[in-house]
Design an enzyme around this catalytic site. Structure first.
Site, PDB file in Angstrom:
ATOM      1  N   HIS A 221       0.839  -1.134  -0.045  1.00  0.00           N
ATOM      2  CA  HIS A 221       0.167   0.033   0.181  1.00  0.00           C
ATOM      3  C   HIS A 221       0.929   1.236   0.026  1.00  0.00           C
ATOM      4  O   HIS A 221       2.226   1.299   0.391  1.00  0.00           O
ATOM      5  CB  HIS A 221      -0.889  -0.113   1.234  1.00  0.00           C
ATOM      6  CG  HIS A 221      -1.938  -1.282   1.272  1.00  0.00           C
ATOM      7  ND1 HIS A 221      -2.899  -1.158   0.513  1.00  0.00           N
ATOM      8  CD2 HIS A 221      -1.656  -2.189   2.120  1.00  0.00           C
ATOM      9  CE1 HIS A 221      -3.513  -2.425   0.744  1.00  0.00           C
ATOM     10  NE2 HIS A 221      -3.101  -3.141   1.703  1.00  0.00           N
ATOM     11  N   CYS A 269      -0.396   2.533  -4.183  1.00  0.00           N
ATOM     12  CA  CYS A 269      -1.103   3.665  -4.492  1.00  0.00           C
ATOM     13  C   CYS A 269      -0.437   5.027  -4.487  1.00  0.00           C
ATOM     14  O   CYS A 269       0.420   5.191  -3.462  1.00  0.00           O
ATOM     15  CB  CYS A 269      -2.489   3.780  -3.694  1.00  0.00           C
ATOM     16  SG  CYS A 269      -3.548   2.348  -3.976  1.00  0.00           S
TER      17      CYS A 269
END
Length: 466
Positions: A221, A269
């Site tokens: 992430h 991300c």
């Protein structure tokens, strides 16, 4: 310089059985010119200093590109834990499998992964980790056991874990890059003394030189100017490596002559924010990211099940695509730029980006991932890339089973409800939904009172441009 010249002259005589005059007389002009030119280069050491002359000499004998042959190193990191984050460790083990199959020695690869998948209580295939829905078993053997479609499907087989559990930390990742063996050793020793902490490590770090190629792949992430790392305790807060910390480590590596060229692939991300406007173009580093500085990356192979048990997302779209391309071509012929273009075309829900010294993208993939270089003339027929027609179709379609990485957990929980009914995961789903609704309402109130003319989280998150 005189001693060097004498050595070269003796070599000429030994090699050709005559002095330069004899060679010219016998029309061995090519050899004579080589020896004379060598003597001229060596004389530069005496005219301009030994150091400058040595550089000239090396450049002459190294060839036109001026590069000495170095070695190769790889750092592979999965920065998450828990079953629903399955895809990051599946990605990292797939990348390690590619290296192993291409002769990469274990001592040159450093793998960081939490290692909570293969024996996880939710794993319906104990000991097995897969990176594609095509690898979900469909048939049983004569004894009634499920059989994987092919032997390469279990990417967990042979996957290293030089750092696992809580040792997959920002500090250890940065120590690995800096080659700080002492700091890594101290951290490993401290962790081994704490029985309450799951994890361990062997202290392996980069020991590369200014002649070496270094490949770094990170899967996890991320957010603006940060990439994630697992918590120090299983249910603790996630840890992060910031863009400045990563850039500082790269700058240190450059100043310490720890690489000749380095390539980074980041799956997260907003991963573009780790390099956008930050990574210099003149330090021989090229980075490829799964997303631009403002948007989510995407998980792939979601919504699947095995024996009516829901599976989490098995891969990440960008990473699955760049690895598919690498496996589909002769790495001696395929360049990083070609791989990047393939991944960009097929990662059609996020904007794949590149940063830094783009001249490195012209290098062959083999020059980083293959040990020793491959002499094959064509890729294996079993690994052929999709046809142009297939690629065109894939580019135009929204891939099945792909969700925003931020929605991967909710997608898994909904999948579990569909396949398993009301289970222990139902409470987790409800708690996740309530938490999201609370945060959205809170942020909406903050935005409304800020007087910015923005009334929703969605509106605030919309980028105004790169």
């Amino acid at each position: 310089a005189g001693a060097r010249a004498l050595v070269v002259l003796c070599c000429c005589r030994v090699s050709f059985g005559s002095d330069v005059g004899d060679m010219l007389w016998k029309k061995q002009r090519g050899a004579a010119v080589l020896c004379v030119l060598s003597l001229w280069i060596l004389s530069l050491a005496g005219c301009r200093g030994a150091s400058h002359g040595d550089e000239k000499l090396r450049a002459f004998f190294q060839g036109s590109n001026g590069k000495e042959e170095g070695t190769k190193w790889a750092v592979l990191v999965a920065g998450s834990n828990n079953w629903w984050n399955y895809r990051h460790q599946a990605d990292v083990c797939h990348a390690h499998q590619i290296l192993r199959e291409n002769g990469f020695p274990d001592e040159r690869v450093i793998v960081m992964r939490y290692d909570d998948l293969e024996n996880n209580m939710d794993n319906p295939m104990p000991g097995v980790v897969i990176n594609s829905k095509e690898c979900i078993p469909q048939e049983k053997d004569a004894q009634g056991n499920w059989v994987l479609p092919n032997e390469k499907c279990n990417v967990n087989q042979g996957c290293a874990k030089d750092y696992f559990g809580a040792s997959v930390s920002p500090e250890n990742f940065l120590n690995v890059l800096r080659g700080d063996a002492e700091a890594a050793k101290r951290n490993c020793e401290t962790m081994s003394k704490d029985p309450a902490v799951f994890g361990g490590c062997n202290g392996k770090v980069l020991n590369s030189t200014d002649k070496d190629h270094v490949f770094v792949a990170f899967f996890d992430h991320g957010g603006v100017h940060m990439i994630g790392m697992p918590p120090a305790r299983k249910w603790g807060a996630m840890r992060y490596v910031t863009a400045n910390q990563l850039l500082d480590a790269i700058t240190f590596m450059d100043a310490s002559a720890m690489y000749g060229e380095m390539i980074l692939y980041i799956e997260a991300c907003e991963s573009g924010s780790m390099f956008n406007g930050l990574l210099p173009k003149n330090i021989s580093v090229w980075a490829a990211t799964a997303a631009d500085p403002f948007h989510s990356s995407y998980a792939s192979d979601c919504g699947t099940s095995f024996e009516n048990q829901a599976l989490p997302c098995l891969g990440d779209l960008f990473s699955v695509e760049w690895m598919r391309d690498v496996e589909s071509h002769d790495m001696e012929r395929e360049t990083w730029k070609e791989d990047w273009k393939f991944a960009e075309k097929h990662t059609n829900l996020s904007q794949v980006c590149e940063y830094g010294d783009d001249s490195l993208a012209k290098d062959s993939i083999a020059s980083y991932l293959e040990y020793p270089p491959c002499n094959c003339s064509s890729p294996s027929p079993a690994l052929q890339a999709p046809s142009e027609q297939q690629q065109q179709q894939e580019e135009e379609e929204v891939p099945e089973g792909v969700v925003s990485s931020r929605e991967a957990k909710m997608a898994f929980l909904l999948n579990a409800q569909a396949h398993q009914g009301l289970t222990s995961l139902n409470k987790e789903y409800l708690a996740e939904r309530e938490e999201r609704e609370f945060v959205d309402e809170l942020m909406a109130k903050v935005l409304a009172t800020a007087g910015l003319g923005i009334s929703s989280v969605e509106e605030a998150a919309a980028p105004q441009g790169l």
